[in-house]
Design a protein around this motif. Sequence first.
Motif, short mmCIF file in Angstrom:
data_model
loop_
_atom_site.label_atom_id
_atom_site.label_comp_id
_atom_site.label_asym_id
_atom_site.label_seq_id
_atom_site.Cartn_x
_atom_site.Cartn_y
_atom_site.Cartn_z
N UNK A 258 0.85 -1.17 -0.10
CA UNK A 258 0.03 0.00 0.10
C UNK A 258 0.72 1.21 -0.01
N UNK A 259 0.06 2.54 -0.20
CA UNK A 259 0.86 3.62 -0.02
C UNK A 259 0.84 4.20 1.21
N UNK A 260 1.55 5.21 1.71
CA UNK A 260 1.81 5.62 3.21
C UNK A 260 1.46 7.19 3.18
N UNK A 261 0.57 7.73 4.03
CA UNK A 261 0.38 8.93 4.14
C UNK A 261 0.50 9.72 5.65
N UNK A 262 1.29 10.49 5.64
CA UNK A 262 1.44 11.06 6.98
C UNK A 262 0.41 12.33 7.23
N UNK A 263 0.22 12.49 8.40
CA UNK A 263 -0.98 13.69 8.50
C UNK A 263 -0.66 14.65 9.83
N UNK A 264 -1.07 15.76 9.56
CA UNK A 264 -0.87 17.04 10.39
C UNK A 264 -2.34 17.27 11.03
N UNK A 265 -2.75 16.60 11.75
CA UNK A 265 -4.28 16.79 12.22
C UNK A 265 -4.46 17.04 13.74
N UNK A 266 -3.45 17.72 14.28
CA UNK A 266 -3.39 18.08 15.88
C UNK A 266 -3.54 19.47 16.07
N UNK A 267 -4.22 20.30 15.07
CA UNK A 267 -4.54 21.66 15.00
C UNK A 267 -2.97 22.38 14.90
N UNK A 268 -2.01 21.52 14.54
CA UNK A 268 -0.73 22.23 14.32
C UNK A 268 -0.70 22.78 12.83
N UNK A 269 -1.72 22.56 12.16
CA UNK A 269 -1.87 22.91 10.80
C UNK A 269 -2.15 24.59 10.86
N UNK A 270 -2.17 25.27 12.07
CA UNK A 270 -2.22 26.43 12.62
C UNK A 270 -1.04 26.83 13.30
N UNK A 271 0.13 26.07 13.04
CA UNK A 271 1.37 26.46 13.66
C UNK A 271 2.26 27.40 12.78
N UNK A 272 3.35 27.74 13.22
CA UNK A 272 4.04 28.61 12.23
C UNK A 272 4.51 27.71 11.09
N UNK A 273 4.97 28.68 10.05
CA UNK A 273 5.49 27.94 8.86
C UNK A 273 6.68 27.22 8.96
N UNK A 274 7.53 27.50 10.08
CA UNK A 274 8.78 26.63 10.15
C UNK A 274 8.54 25.55 10.80
N UNK B 24 -10.24 24.86 7.89
CA UNK B 24 -9.15 24.58 7.15
C UNK B 24 -7.82 24.80 7.65
N UNK B 25 -6.71 24.39 7.22
CA UNK B 25 -5.45 24.63 7.53
C UNK B 25 -5.16 26.26 7.23
N UNK B 26 -4.22 26.90 7.93
CA UNK B 26 -4.09 28.39 7.45
C UNK B 26 -3.57 27.94 6.01
N UNK B 27 -4.10 28.76 4.91
CA UNK B 27 -3.76 28.71 3.47
C UNK B 27 -2.54 28.88 3.32
N UNK B 28 -1.58 29.65 3.74
CA UNK B 28 -0.06 29.97 3.66
C UNK B 28 0.61 28.46 4.10
N UNK B 29 -0.10 27.72 5.08
CA UNK B 29 0.68 26.67 5.69
C UNK B 29 0.57 25.57 4.58
#
Length: 315
Positions: free
Chosen positions: A243-259, A286-291
């Motif tokens: 199968x294929x592998x997908x990592x996820x950012x699903x801990x509201x860190x989609x709103x973290x800094x770009x770094x 949604x995630x911050x668009x810039x992220x």
Amino acid sequence: MKRIFELTTKDIESLSKKELKQIIATSEGRTVVSETIVSYTPYIREVSNLELAASFGADMITLNTFNFNAPFIWGVHPEIDAMQGMGELVKKLEKQIADNLVDTDYIRKLKKMVGRLIGVNLEPVPEGSTYEPGYCLSRENLERALAYGFDYIVLTGNPNTGVTHETICEGIKLAKEVLGEEVLIIAGKMHGAGSGNLYDVACVKDFVECGADIVLFPAPGTVPGFDLELAKQMTNTIHEAGALAMTTIGTSQEGSSESVIEQMALLSKMAGADIQHIGDCGTFGMALPENIKTLSIAIRGIRHTYRRMAQSILR
């Protein structure tokens, strides 16, 4: 064969499940998935979160809280504005939902509008759950997903749903039975939603053996103890199982800094992830668009990111 970030709206309309899986596999870990909560009014008024995610570089867009019993996505119906008087708003909503229930092209129209692959979350909740039935995995909702033309489904757990390793496994089997070779099946857990995190590498192998095409797990740095080494083990196990592998950012860190997003993106790529997902709670649904853009640039550079962004306008 085109890579995922080169697909046009016309390409997407004719893709088979087998072709899509192959395209993702040969895109060298450069596929971006953005998740959006469609039951929220949009981040930017008069522009749907789907359009915004596409315009910032997403290749695939996952709908969260899409209600199969009352299908409606805020922002894609310009005549329905939350700023309207309540009486008029309710009347228009009821009519639009009734229309969407019988319009089997509802999602196909959205794919033409945003020019992206569109999937949907379905929650494999335990028996006796009081969770909204329209969000849950069921034979009826799977048949509706197939009829609407979704490109993929995601079997995972929103907070407090009670979703477990076992319910995901059973859900994959049901999805495989109903969807066959028509729709990609993505399954796994992003974080402790439902009933705890999954750290056991054997769990991801179980998901593949049950029929998942893509298995998801947390990106390094998103849940406690999930580092590069564990992500590598997960990825290798999934790949070895076919199968294929997908990592996820699903801990509201989609709103973290770009770094922070850049670090997670690079660690996920080091781990060998085929797809990188960014969640729906960075801001209003949604995630911050810039992220989204930052994630895209980190794993495939400005050249491919800017072309992807421009393809939101140039179909």
